[in-house]
Design a protein around this motif. Structure first.
Motif, PDB file in Angstrom:
ATOM      1  N   ALA A 274      20.247  78.310  58.087  1.00 49.34           N
ATOM      2  CA  ALA A 274      21.249  79.325  58.130  1.00 49.34           C
ATOM      3  C   ALA A 274      21.292  80.551  59.068  1.00 49.34           C
TER       4      ALA A 274
ATOM      5  N   HIS B 191      30.024  81.742  60.912  1.00 49.27           N
ATOM      6  CA  HIS B 191      30.148  80.132  60.567  1.00 49.27           C
ATOM      7  C   HIS B 191      29.042  79.695  59.511  1.00 49.27           C
ATOM      8  N   TRP B 192      29.450  78.708  58.601  1.00 52.85           N
ATOM      9  CA  TRP B 192      28.644  77.846  57.797  1.00 52.85           C
ATOM     10  C   TRP B 192      27.513  77.470  58.484  1.00 52.85           C
ATOM     11  N   PRO B 193      26.234  77.156  57.802  1.00 55.46           N
ATOM     12  CA  PRO B 193      25.204  76.265  58.354  1.00 55.46           C
ATOM     13  C   PRO B 193      25.820  74.885  58.634  1.00 55.46           C
ATOM     14  N   ASP B 194      24.882  74.130  59.494  1.00 53.28           N
ATOM     15  CA  ASP B 194      25.265  72.815  59.594  1.00 53.28           C
ATOM     16  C   ASP B 194      24.740  72.022  58.443  1.00 53.28           C
ATOM     17  N   TRP B 195      25.599  71.608  57.570  1.00 52.80           N
ATOM     18  CA  TRP B 195      25.253  70.891  56.450  1.00 52.80           C
ATOM     19  C   TRP B 195      24.569  69.654  56.619  1.00 52.80           C
TER      20      TRP B 195
ATOM     21  N   ILE C 186      23.729  83.264  53.882  1.00 45.60           N
ATOM     22  CA  ILE C 186      24.859  82.651  54.133  1.00 45.60           C
ATOM     23  C   ILE C 186      26.159  83.615  54.032  1.00 45.60           C
TER      24      ILE C 186
ATOM     25  N   LYS D 217      26.429  86.143  57.011  1.00 44.42           N
ATOM     26  CA  LYS D 217      27.181  85.469  58.138  1.00 44.42           C
ATOM     27  C   LYS D 217      28.725  85.595  58.086  1.00 44.42           C
ATOM     28  N   PHE D 218      29.272  86.399  56.982  1.00 43.95           N
ATOM     29  CA  PHE D 218      30.705  86.609  56.974  1.00 43.95           C
ATOM     30  C   PHE D 218      30.938  88.194  56.496  1.00 43.95           C
TER      31      PHE D 218
END
Length: 314
Positions: free
Chosen positions: A57, A64-68, A306, A309-310
């Protein structure tokens, strides 16, 4: 009326839930292998997994969201490699575990599996872990392979040092390095600081855990930070948890996380200090409950990163 599954209480390991799903639902011939992997006690998987998720994260671009996909791969990897590490630990401790009340029902000392079967199970789990590792970039693959050295050392550390929790921390928080490498393809200082933070976390929560076994550890001649710190345990844990919080907040600030990160980290800090306040080193049940509560801390930090990040708060 729905029939309640029969549980053989003589096989329920002491620090597992009396109604854990392995004893409730797993076929009896599979249960010893799942218990070698601590599937009946999943807290260790969470404690291994969260540093991986934190790092993935943190490495995500701002906004951006983390790589799921990486989240899923690390979840699988943490599950099987925690199981492999626990299996190796039980192989190494097979002559000690039968002398300790909390561990005497484990599959090896109780005779539910043979040493040869335990080794076969260990190899099987390691092969699954290898398949997961090979999904990453080349740098991450090499970095991940190097972690096996730490995994191999930890089960023997309590024989020669009062600081086996350091070796556990080195192994259990390796995902802080690997998660960053899987995203970035390199190893930045942010990941190293997060790794150190994770080691401090492990020193705190595993010292709490080790207080359950201190009398038995003295009798059988193995060492731990619980024995080293003794009555000063609370002060040491305060120091470890303080270092953890300072480093996590610093790396969050360094990568430019937004306000939501700091708001949730305040909650994470409150949780850690609640643990310290509630700690009673002579109450094994409370030590176990506080140890398990670190799953909540790990989740709060993950959501804090997370959220950071926004720019959801101004």
């Amino acid at each position: 009326m729905k029939k309640t599954p029969h549980i053989r209480q003589d096989r329920v390991i002491d620090d597992a839930s009396k109604k854990n799903w392995v004893d409730l639902y797993a076929p009896e011939f599979v249960q010893p292998y799942l218990k070698l992997s601590r599937v009946d006690r999943p807290i260790g998987t969470w404690l291994l997994l969260y540093p991986c998720w934190w790092s993935v994260a943190l490495a995500a671009p701002d906004g951006h969201w983390p790589d799921w996909g990486l989240f899923v791969l690390f979840a699988i990897g943490a599950f099987v490699m925690r199981g492999a590490g626990c299996t190796l630990n039980d192989i190494a401790d097979r002559n000690f575990d039968g002398k300790v009340e909390r561990t005497k029902k484990r599959p090896l000392p109780s005779g539910q599996v043979s040493l040869k079967q335990a080794f076969a199970w260990l190899i099987f789990q390691c092969l699954i872990g290898l398949v997961v590792l090979l999904q990453f970039n080349n740098f991450a693959i090499l970095l991940g392979a190097a972690s096996l050295i730490l995994v191999a050392i930890y089960p023997f550390a309590k024989r020669f040092t009062y600081w086996p929790q350091v070796f556990l921390g080195l192994a259990f928080n390796y995902g802080a390095l690997l998660g960053w490498a899987a995203v970035k393809g390199d190893l930045g200082w942010i990941a190293v600081l997060l790794y150190i933070a994770g080691i401090a976390w492990t020193l705190g929560y595993d010292t709490i855990y080790a207080h359950q076994d201190k009398e038995d550890d003295i009798l059988i001649g193995v060492k731990s930070t619980a024995l080293k710190f003794g009555a000063a345990t609370r002060d040491w844990i305060f120091g470890f948890y303080s270092l953890l919080l300072v480093l996590v907040v610093f790396v969050g600030w360094s990568v430019g996380l937004h306000t939501g990160f700091y708001v949730l980290m305040a909650g994470a800090a409150a949780h850690l200090f609640w643990q310290i306040q509630k700690l009673d080193i002579d109450d094994g049940d409370r030590c176990l409950a506080l140890f398990k509560s670190n799953k909540n801390f790990g989740a709060i930090v993950m959501f804090a990163i997370i959220a950071g990040k926004f720019q959801i708060l101004t």
